[in-house]
Design an enzyme around this catalytic site. Structure first.
Site, short mmCIF file in Angstrom:
data_model
loop_
_atom_site.label_atom_id
_atom_site.label_comp_id
_atom_site.label_asym_id
_atom_site.label_seq_id
_atom_site.Cartn_x
_atom_site.Cartn_y
_atom_site.Cartn_z
CB ILE A 188 -11.09 -5.49 -13.20
CG1 ILE A 188 -9.84 -4.94 -12.49
CG2 ILE A 188 -12.31 -4.64 -12.89
CD1 ILE A 188 -9.89 -5.01 -10.97
CG ASN A 197 -2.73 -1.88 -13.03
OD1 ASN A 197 -2.64 -1.92 -11.81
ND2 ASN A 197 -1.99 -2.68 -13.80
CG LEU A 229 -1.54 -8.76 -6.76
CD1 LEU A 229 -0.69 -9.71 -5.95
CD2 LEU A 229 -0.77 -8.27 -7.98
N GLY A 286 0.78 -1.23 0.00
CA GLY A 286 0.00 0.00 0.00
C GLY A 286 0.81 1.28 0.00
CG ASP A 293 -0.35 -6.12 -16.71
OD1 ASP A 293 -0.85 -5.32 -15.90
OD2 ASP A 293 0.34 -7.10 -16.36
CG ASN A 303 2.04 3.01 -5.70
OD1 ASN A 303 2.53 3.97 -6.29
ND2 ASN A 303 2.61 1.82 -5.73
CG HIS A 331 2.81 -3.59 -15.20
ND1 HIS A 331 2.32 -4.73 -14.61
CD2 HIS A 331 3.94 -3.97 -15.86
CE1 HIS A 331 3.11 -5.75 -14.91
NE2 HIS A 331 4.10 -5.31 -15.66
C1 GRF Z 1 3.70 -1.52 -7.34
O1 GRF Z 1 5.00 -1.82 -7.73
C2 GRF Z 1 2.80 -1.44 -8.54
O2 GRF Z 1 3.44 -1.01 -9.69
C3 GRF Z 1 2.36 -2.85 -8.71
O3 GRF Z 1 2.24 -3.37 -7.40
C4 GRF Z 1 3.09 -2.64 -6.53
C5 GRF Z 1 2.26 -2.15 -5.39
O4 GRF Z 1 3.02 -1.64 -4.33
N1 GRF Z 1 1.17 -2.95 -9.52
P1 GRF Z 1 2.29 -0.98 -3.08
O5 GRF Z 1 1.31 -2.01 -2.53
O6 GRF Z 1 1.61 0.26 -3.54
O7 GRF Z 1 3.36 -0.71 -2.09
#
Ligand code: GRF
Length: 187
Positions: A87, A101, A84, A12, A144, A14, A103
């Site tokens: 959807i 998303n 993960l 989390g 993706d 992000n 990636h």
């Molecule tokens: C990130 O590297 C994102 O690009 C990928 O999953 C990771 C999530 O990291 N889809 P976090 O849970 O936000 O730390």
């Protein structure tokens, strides 16, 4: 007011960054965090950030009821931030061009089923790529695959490891993702 939902499965970071970025923005509300993993550290983060948390099972996630629940939130954007599960079509169709998303590689390379987390960085380093980066894209019904909104690049060093690359990618995510979100919801 722009209304965002953030879907998470893991750490989390992000989510944290996006929430902090919009904290003082009166025009943007993070309506909820949807999480499919009871062990995700993102749960603690959502609680600490004071954002309503919606834990979800796979059965619920793929139900029409969940799509209706999300529709009722009147969202401007659904952000997959390390989420993960695939959807379901009903959710995508109910939110056209409103699901994005991030990636951790330069799609279309190193994308698709199985390419998540450290698996991506391991593959990029093993292939001795000169560059990697991040891709923010719209979500369609194939992993993706949707239209690319932004890519940002980083160079690989000769002695790059999956861990050092992950750290570089993380920096790009922290720098770019909230800004891309802001641009999209304002257009
Ligand atoms: C990130 O590297 C994102 O690009 C990928 O999953 C990771 C999530 O990291 N889809 P976090 O849970 O936000 O730390």
């Amino acid at each position: 007011m722009k209304r965002i939902s953030i879907f998470v499965s893991g750490n989390g970071t992000n989510l944290q960054r996006i929430a902090e970025y919009f904290k003082d923005n009166q025009e943007v509300e993070i309506v909820n965090v949807v999480c499919n993993n009871p062990k995700a550290y993102a749960i603690e983060r959502a609680k600490n950030l004071g954002i309503p948390l919606r834990m979800i099972t796979k059965k619920e996630f793929n139900s029409q009821e969940f799509t209706e629940e999300m529709k009722a939130l009147n969202l401007d954007l659904i952000v997959l931030a390390g989420f993960l599960w695939k959807i379901p079509s009903s959710l995508i169709q109910a939110h056209p061009q409103k699901i994005i998303n991030i990636h951790p590689a330069l799609l279309p390379k190193y994308g698709g089923k199985g390419f998540y987390g450290e698996h991506v960085h391991e593959a990029v380093v093993a292939a001795k790529e000169a560059h990697s980066g991040i891709t923010v894209h719209y979500v369609d019904e194939v992993y993706d695959n949707g239209e690319i909104i932004l890519q940002a690049h980083t160079k690989l060093d000769p002695n790059e490891t999956p861990d050092t690359l992950a750290a570089k990618i993380h920096k790009l995510e922290q720098a770019y993702f909230p800004v891309v979100i802001e641009t999209i919801i304002n257009n």
